[in-house]
Scaffold this active site. Structure first.
Site, PDB file in Angstrom:
ATOM      1  N   LYS A 165       0.907  -1.234  -0.037  1.00 40.38           N
ATOM      2  CA  LYS A 165       0.065  -0.094  -0.073  1.00 40.38           C
ATOM      3  C   LYS A 165       0.848   1.329   0.115  1.00 40.38           C
ATOM      4  CE  LYS A 165      -4.746  -1.359   1.652  1.00 40.38           C
ATOM      5  NZ  LYS A 165      -5.766  -0.908   2.457  1.00 40.38           N
ATOM      6  N   LYS A 218      -5.880 -13.451  -9.233  1.00 44.60           N
ATOM      7  CA  LYS A 218      -7.107 -13.626  -8.562  1.00 44.60           C
ATOM      8  C   LYS A 218      -8.024 -12.328  -9.000  1.00 44.60           C
ATOM      9  CE  LYS A 218      -8.541 -13.612  -3.622  1.00 44.60           C
ATOM     10  NZ  LYS A 218      -8.166 -13.515  -2.333  1.00 44.60           N
ATOM     11  N   LYS A 249     -11.617  -6.739  -6.290  1.00 49.28           N
ATOM     12  CA  LYS A 249     -12.359  -5.382  -6.182  1.00 49.28           C
ATOM     13  C   LYS A 249     -11.857  -4.295  -6.301  1.00 49.28           C
ATOM     14  CE  LYS A 249     -12.571  -4.990  -1.169  1.00 49.28           C
ATOM     15  NZ  LYS A 249     -13.515  -4.516   0.198  1.00 49.28           N
TER      16      LYS A 249
END
Length: 333
Positions: free
Chosen positions: A115, A197, A200
């Site tokens: 992040k 994968k 979202k």
């Protein structure tokens, strides 16, 4: 809460829309688990603000997620469904646990490094402290088990380490939680990059099918899905990852075995195959979306559920927090 049942804790951030991968890998499992465990399901809005949010959107996404849980089958009578920020003990325990956590441990966390790279203009302390808040989330409820994927294993290990460290410093206070590694029927991958994968937060939203997507959008995304060389529709993840991903999705959403799914498309072309997968997914999502919309339209019902959930969560959380405060020497009135 039934004394004989183990406590299970899980939380999801109200950021971005959930995908069909989240539904299969998490929510569908929670619906089954809520009868066998004392479940605490949290909307983790405090975690969400480590990245800048638009306040009105965060509030609406929070309500959307609560309504979605209920629409998918989470029963507020069987479990504790609440918003994290409505229970102040999460923040209070996090502060105490910070004093049992080392800076080096936080700097090594994979998510902090990822992040920080993605949000280089906002590397804040909340981003680093995220795993300690997560430990507080879990430990507050004397949690026995936490459903985790491989990407969350590191966070659970830190929570266990902090609990053991605190218990050793004083006397046993926290249960040391175990991971519940669920067998998921299928790994749902990105429609455009089947080696990844489904996410979202993917950069290209066309590779992810969201639970909020309308029928036309769902079918359009599946029509554009990547397939493989050759024309046979076979489950072979190594050589045919695109087709195998679509077969997995079809199998899960139709309730058919993989052998049955392959037989359904024997001799058919990729075009018919992709359309059929899109239709079976859209058919499954329609009643969920209709129930969610009905729940969202009844604000009083939603608020009553969240008020009750916050009260029940606070009752359990404050019992743990009181023990912690007593152990560390805080003078309590």
């Amino acid at each position: 809460m039934e004394e004989s049942k183990k406590v299970l804790y899980s939380a999801v951030q109200p950021t971005n829309n959930l995908t069909i991968g989240n539904y299969i890998g998490a929510i569908q499992n929670w619906v089954e688990l809520q009868s066998g465990y004392n479940c605490f399901f949290s909307i983790a809005d405090m975690h969400a603000i480590t990245v800048r949010q638009i306040p009105a959107e965060l509030r609406q996404r929070t309500l959307n997620l609560v309504a979605l849980y209920i629409a998918c089958g989470i029963d507020p009578e069987k479990c504790v469904l609440y918003i994290q920020s409505n229970v102040s003990a999460h923040a209070e325990l996090c502060w105490a646990l910070n004093t049992f956590t080392y800076v080096g441990e936080m700097q090594r966390m994979t998510q902090f490094k990822d992040k920080s790279a993605r949000h280089a203009d906002n590397i804040n302390m909340g981003l680093m402290d995220y795993p300690v808040l997560m430990a507080a989330d879990i430990l507050l409820y004397q949690t026995d088990v936490v459903p985790v994927g491989l990407d969350q294993r590191q966070h659970l290990e830190i929570a266990r380490d902090i609990a053991i460290r605190f218990n050793n410093a004083y006397t046993p206070t926290f249960k040391v939680p175990e991971g519940l590694y669920l067998k998921v029927g299928a790994k749902i991958c990105d429609l455009l990059e089947p080696a990844k994968k489904m996410s979202k937060s993917a950069e290209n939203p066309n590779g992810s099918v969201f639970l909020s997507d309308d029928r036309d959008t769902v079918i359009r995304k599946f029509k554009r899905a990547v397939t493989d060389s050759g024309s046979e529709i076979l489950y072979d993840p190594e050589n045919k990852p695109g087709v195998s991903n679509l077969l997995s999705i079809y199998s899960v959403f139709s309730g058919k075995s993989m052998d049955e799914a392959q037989r359904d498309f024997a001799g058919k072309g990729y075009g018919d195959f992709k359309l059929a997968v899109g239709e079976v997914v859209a058919d499954r999502l329609k009643p969920i979306q209709e129930r969610q919309a009905k729940i969202l339209a009844d604000k009083e019902y939603l608020n009553n559920i969240l008020k009750s959930g916050a009260e029940r969560a606070s009752y359990s959380a404050n019992k743990t927090l009181s023990k912690v405060y007593k152990k560390i020497g805080f003078y309590q009135l």
